[in-house]
Design an enzyme around this catalytic site. Structure first.
Site, mmCIF file in Angstrom:
data_model
loop_
_atom_site.group_PDB
_atom_site.id
_atom_site.type_symbol
_atom_site.label_atom_id
_atom_site.label_comp_id
_atom_site.label_asym_id
_atom_site.label_seq_id
_atom_site.Cartn_x
_atom_site.Cartn_y
_atom_site.Cartn_z
ATOM 1 N N ASN A 212 0.848 -1.184 0.000
ATOM 2 C CA ASN A 212 0.000 0.000 0.000
ATOM 3 C C ASN A 212 0.887 1.238 0.000
ATOM 4 O OD1 ASN A 212 0.545 0.768 2.896
ATOM 5 N ND2 ASN A 212 -0.395 -1.239 3.220
ATOM 6 N N ARG A 213 0.268 2.404 0.026
ATOM 7 C CA ARG A 213 1.004 3.652 -0.181
ATOM 8 C C ARG A 213 1.508 4.300 1.114
ATOM 9 N NH1 ARG A 213 -2.759 7.416 -3.514
ATOM 10 N NH2 ARG A 213 -0.945 8.784 -3.285
#
Length: 403
Positions: A212-213
């Protein structure tokens, strides 16, 4: 921008070492974090770098000599010692350290140090045999026992061509040393704080993963804030490009399973858990041990649910504090309240990545706090450093019985 040293006045002492040029970068880092910096140079330091360099960077005169032609400045060493909130000697030679250890004050810099009641931080730099000299090491121990601070030199390629100890510490580590000396207090002394940060990576094959970011910036900011409150901090972090502050114990992991294992192992000896990591909810059920080859057909991945680390920890928390984060893109308040109750948390920090300033990989955040006693606080747009302080302030309230 992190302004840890806002309103702080730091005297930078530069001595005669080839590493003197690195003091320019240290000076700029101090200024970027809000410090007002003035510079004192020894006569030997001028052989390596010109005073004009520091005068250009600070906009202030560099002090060199002990005596001034101007009568009004005959006690300038006293006034400058009183002016400074902290004194950083970077680089610090074996000679300067020896003089301070012996109580000798025969030039402006050693006199200012002798006259100061502020924290003094040495960042030594010298060749390896000088660094290994037992007299030098004895001087360092003597000064450390007197509460002078040291940013230990590193190892590496030295000016003499040798490789070993004596290399000036990295500028970021030196800044950490100044922060510890000037900003660390004892509010949380004796508390053991476990914090998670960053993303996890779930392996598809040896070269691909699901992630994920998350940048980890919020978790790292919380770890630093807790450390500067005097806590013993352990940080369990997924892959990031961030560097934890010197003094924080760091455990690096890749997967959700590895993070779950670390939290399960470390939480029993902790007083609180702040779960700021963005842990993957799913992981490939059958990761390949060989790179998957591309073909004409679509690829279908079978995913398995990962352990709910927060629920498991909070379910056996006893009297300990457990803080969770809720990143929601819709119905955020509803989901945050549900998470607070369902997972038996003391505090939930809600944010929405769609809100301006609250997205991934930013230096700011917009957080709303939901506490176990029903208290709700919207913090508004703040730096992640300031957000961390506000979160810990709310934890303080809960520890004091406010929840």
């Amino acid at each position: 921008m992190n302004q840890r040293f806002k309103d702080k006045r730091i005297l930078l002492g530069v001595t005669g070492s080839i590493a003197a040029y690195k003091a320019c970068l240290v000076l700029r880092l101090l200024q970027e974090e809000g410090a007002e910096v003035r510079v004192v140079m020894t006569r030997a330091a001028r052989e390596f770098i010109a005073p004009l360099t520091f005068e250009t960077l600070t906009g202030e005169e560099v002090v060199e000599g002990l005596f001034s032609a101007r009568r009004i400045e005959r006690t300038r060493h006293i006034r400058l010692a009183e002016w400074a909130d902290g004194i950083l000697i970077c680089p610090a030679t074996a000679n300067l350290i020896a003089k301070v250890a012996a109580g000798i004050a025969d030039d402006f810099l050693s006199t200012v140090i002798s006259a100061s009641r502020s924290p003094v931080i040495f960042a030594p730099a010298m060749d390896l045999e000088m660094a290994r000299n037992p007299i030098y090491q004895s001087n360092c121990r003597k000064l450390a026992d007197l509460d002078y601070r040291f940013v230990a030199s590193g190892e590496g390629f030295l000016a003499s061509g040798a490789t070993g100890p004596g290399r000036l510490a990295d500028p970021d580590r030196i800044i950490d040393g100044v922060a510890t000396a000037l900003l660390k207090d004892s509010r949380w002394a004796g508390k053991r704080v476990l914090i998670t940060a960053g993303p996890t990576r779930e392996q598809i094959d040896p070269v691909r993963f699901l992630s994920n970011r998350s940048s980890g910036k919020m978790g790292y900011a919380l770890a630093e804030a807790a450390f500067l409150r005097g806590a013993e901090v352990t940080l369990v972090t997924g892959p990031t490009f961030l560097r934890a502050m010197e003094g924080i114990a760091v455990h690096r992991i890749e997967t959700a399973s590895e993070m779950a294992g670390q939290v399960a192992s470390l939480f029993p000896a902790s007083d609180m858990l702040i779960m700021a990591a963005a842990v993957a909810d799913y992981t490939p059920a059958e990761p390949s041990d060989q790179k998957l080859k591309k073909d004409e057909a679509n690829l279908t991945l079978s995913l398995s649910r990962t352990d709910d680390i927060l629920t498991r920890a909070a379910g056996d928390k006893g009297g300990r504090i457990v803080v969770g984060f809720a990143l929601e893109t819709r119905d955020g308040e509803l989901h945050a309240r549900e998470k607070l109750k369902k997972k038996n948390l003391d505090l939930v920090c809600l944010n929405n990545p769609f809100e301006e300033g609250a997205g991934f990989e930013t230096d700011t955040n917009r957080i709303t706090l939901f506490a176990r006693d029903g208290t709700e606080k919207c913090l508004g747009l703040l730096s992640k450093k300031d957000t961390a302080e506000r979160i810990l302030d709310e934890v303080d309230r809960l520890l004091a019985g406010g929840g």
